[in-house]
Motif scaffolding. Sequence first.
Motif, PDB file in Angstrom:
ATOM      1  N   ALA A 114      26.706  52.061  62.238  1.00  0.00           N
ATOM      2  CA  ALA A 114      25.852  53.171  62.668  1.00  0.00           C
ATOM      3  C   ALA A 114      26.631  54.484  62.664  1.00  0.00           C
ATOM      4  CB  ALA A 114      25.283  52.890  64.058  1.00  0.00           C
ATOM      5  N   GLU A 115      27.886  54.436  63.126  1.00  0.00           N
ATOM      6  CA  GLU A 115      28.718  55.630  63.138  1.00  0.00           C
ATOM      7  C   GLU A 115      29.008  56.091  61.699  1.00  0.00           C
ATOM      8  OE1 GLU A 115      32.430  57.042  65.858  1.00  0.00           O
ATOM      9  OE2 GLU A 115      32.531  55.029  65.037  1.00  0.00           O
ATOM     10  N   GLU A 116      29.281  55.138  60.817  1.00  0.00           N
ATOM     11  CA  GLU A 116      29.516  55.463  59.406  1.00  0.00           C
ATOM     12  C   GLU A 116      28.303  56.160  58.798  1.00  0.00           C
ATOM     13  OE1 GLU A 116      30.195  53.172  55.137  1.00  0.00           O
ATOM     14  OE2 GLU A 116      30.298  52.033  56.995  1.00  0.00           O
ATOM     15  N   GLU A 117      27.124  55.629  59.061  1.00  0.00           N
ATOM     16  CA  GLU A 117      25.901  56.239  58.532  1.00  0.00           C
ATOM     17  C   GLU A 117      25.735  57.660  59.060  1.00  0.00           C
ATOM     18  OE1 GLU A 117      22.705  53.564  59.500  1.00  0.00           O
ATOM     19  OE2 GLU A 117      23.519  51.984  58.214  1.00  0.00           O
ATOM     20  N   GLY A 118      26.017  57.864  60.335  1.00  0.00           N
ATOM     21  CA  GLY A 118      25.915  59.195  60.920  1.00  0.00           C
ATOM     22  C   GLY A 118      26.920  60.164  60.329  1.00  0.00           C
ATOM     23  N   LEU A 119      28.160  59.688  60.136  1.00  0.00           N
ATOM     24  CA  LEU A 119      29.190  60.532  59.525  1.00  0.00           C
ATOM     25  C   LEU A 119      28.776  60.944  58.111  1.00  0.00           C
ATOM     26  CD1 LEU A 119      32.375  58.589  60.638  1.00  0.00           C
ATOM     27  CD2 LEU A 119      31.867  60.975  61.207  1.00  0.00           C
ATOM     28  N   LEU A 120      28.348  59.971  57.311  1.00  0.00           N
ATOM     29  CA  LEU A 120      27.939  60.276  55.943  1.00  0.00           C
ATOM     30  C   LEU A 120      26.772  61.258  55.923  1.00  0.00           C
ATOM     31  CD1 LEU A 120      28.245  56.745  54.319  1.00  0.00           C
ATOM     32  CD2 LEU A 120      29.699  58.740  53.900  1.00  0.00           C
ATOM     33  N   ARG A 121      25.794  61.029  56.765  1.00  0.00           N
ATOM     34  CA  ARG A 121      24.624  61.918  56.818  1.00  0.00           C
ATOM     35  C   ARG A 121      25.047  63.339  57.204  1.00  0.00           C
ATOM     36  NH1 ARG A 121      22.192  59.594  60.695  1.00  0.00           N
ATOM     37  NH2 ARG A 121      23.075  61.008  62.221  1.00  0.00           N
ATOM     38  N   ASP A 122      25.841  63.458  58.271  1.00  0.00           N
ATOM     39  CA  ASP A 122      26.253  64.779  58.747  1.00  0.00           C
ATOM     40  C   ASP A 122      27.126  65.507  57.735  1.00  0.00           C
ATOM     41  OD1 ASP A 122      24.858  64.170  61.042  1.00  0.00           O
ATOM     42  OD2 ASP A 122      26.641  63.887  62.294  1.00  0.00           O
ATOM     43  N   LEU A 123      28.051  64.781  57.115  1.00  0.00           N
ATOM     44  CA  LEU A 123      28.956  65.421  56.162  1.00  0.00           C
ATOM     45  C   LEU A 123      28.247  65.786  54.858  1.00  0.00           C
ATOM     46  CD1 LEU A 123      32.171  63.310  56.811  1.00  0.00           C
ATOM     47  CD2 LEU A 123      31.702  65.663  57.553  1.00  0.00           C
ATOM     48  N   GLN A 124      27.307  64.964  54.424  1.00  0.00           N
ATOM     49  CA  GLN A 124      26.559  65.275  53.197  1.00  0.00           C
ATOM     50  C   GLN A 124      25.782  66.586  53.338  1.00  0.00           C
ATOM     51  OE1 GLN A 124      26.729  64.040  50.282  1.00  0.00           O
ATOM     52  NE2 GLN A 124      27.642  62.046  50.573  1.00  0.00           N
ATOM     53  N   GLN A 125      25.365  66.910  54.552  1.00  0.00           N
ATOM     54  CA  GLN A 125      24.559  68.108  54.790  1.00  0.00           C
ATOM     55  C   GLN A 125      25.381  69.394  54.817  1.00  0.00           C
ATOM     56  OE1 GLN A 125      22.397  67.337  58.405  1.00  0.00           O
ATOM     57  NE2 GLN A 125      21.170  65.735  57.478  1.00  0.00           N
ATOM     58  N   ARG A 126      26.693  69.277  54.875  1.00  0.00           N
ATOM     59  CA  ARG A 126      27.541  70.473  54.930  1.00  0.00           C
ATOM     60  C   ARG A 126      27.451  71.248  53.624  1.00  0.00           C
ATOM     61  NH1 ARG A 126      31.181  70.841  59.205  1.00  0.00           N
ATOM     62  NH2 ARG A 126      32.355  72.315  57.953  1.00  0.00           N
ATOM     63  N   GLU A 127      27.601  72.555  53.731  1.00  0.00           N
ATOM     64  CA  GLU A 127      27.496  73.412  52.558  1.00  0.00           C
ATOM     65  C   GLU A 127      28.852  73.889  52.047  1.00  0.00           C
ATOM     66  OE1 GLU A 127      24.733  76.510  53.419  1.00  0.00           O
ATOM     67  OE2 GLU A 127      23.128  75.099  53.896  1.00  0.00           O
ATOM     68  N   ASP A 128      29.956  73.414  52.641  1.00  0.00           N
ATOM     69  CA  ASP A 128      31.275  73.899  52.244  1.00  0.00           C
ATOM     70  C   ASP A 128      32.059  72.904  51.384  1.00  0.00           C
ATOM     71  OD1 ASP A 128      31.350  72.343  54.553  1.00  0.00           O
ATOM     72  OD2 ASP A 128      33.028  73.409  55.439  1.00  0.00           O
ATOM     73  N   TRP A 129      31.349  72.049  50.651  1.00  0.00           N
ATOM     74  CA  TRP A 129      31.990  71.138  49.714  1.00  0.00           C
ATOM     75  C   TRP A 129      32.639  71.956  48.596  1.00  0.00           C
ATOM     76  CZ3 TRP A 129      32.519  65.902  49.986  1.00  0.00           C
ATOM     77  CH2 TRP A 129      31.738  65.243  50.935  1.00  0.00           C
ATOM     78  N   GLN A 130      33.789  71.480  48.111  1.00  0.00           N
ATOM     79  CA  GLN A 130      34.470  72.102  46.967  1.00  0.00           C
ATOM     80  C   GLN A 130      34.587  71.073  45.854  1.00  0.00           C
ATOM     81  OE1 GLN A 130      38.291  73.673  48.063  1.00  0.00           O
ATOM     82  NE2 GLN A 130      37.533  74.436  50.010  1.00  0.00           N
ATOM     83  N   ASN A 131      34.552  71.546  44.618  1.00  0.00           N
ATOM     84  CA  ASN A 131      34.791  70.674  43.465  1.00  0.00           C
ATOM     85  C   ASN A 131      36.203  70.944  42.977  1.00  0.00           C
ATOM     86  OD1 ASN A 131      32.234  69.335  43.175  1.00  0.00           O
ATOM     87  ND2 ASN A 131      31.411  71.334  42.649  1.00  0.00           N
ATOM     88  N   LEU A 132      37.099  69.993  43.217  1.00  0.00           N
ATOM     89  CA  LEU A 132      38.507  70.136  42.863  1.00  0.00           C
ATOM     90  C   LEU A 132      38.993  68.855  42.201  1.00  0.00           C
ATOM     91  CD1 LEU A 132      39.829  71.580  46.243  1.00  0.00           C
ATOM     92  CD2 LEU A 132      39.352  72.878  44.168  1.00  0.00           C
ATOM     93  N   ALA A 133      39.827  69.018  41.193  1.00  0.00           N
ATOM     94  CA  ALA A 133      40.466  67.864  40.551  1.00  0.00           C
ATOM     95  C   ALA A 133      39.466  66.749  40.259  1.00  0.00           C
ATOM     96  CB  ALA A 133      41.622  67.351  41.400  1.00  0.00           C
TER      97      ALA A 133
END
Length: 88
Positions: free
Chosen positions: A20-39
């Motif tokens: 459940a914690e993993e699902e919450g982490l993935l959901r919350d992090l996927q929604q962030r707008e500060d992802w970078q495309n590197l390497a």
Amino acid sequence: DAESLGVPGLHLFPNFVSEAEEEGLLRDLQQREDWQNLARRRVLHFGFEFDYSIRGVHPDKEITPFPACVQAVADRVKGLREVTNESF
């Protein structure tokens, strides 16, 4: 187990993060707008930014603190007796 992998200092903690914690982490992090495309990968940096050109971090360049969803896990990691790095 960690010993059978032959990596000095490696500790495995099965189920340290619940499903459940993993699902919450993935959901919350996927929604962030500060992802970078590197390497050729999509990354988020918290604490200290990994510099791919030196394959390390710049300890004097602290960036975004951990988000609340990650901070709870980080606090649990800090509480483990096996974690001894003061700069965690």
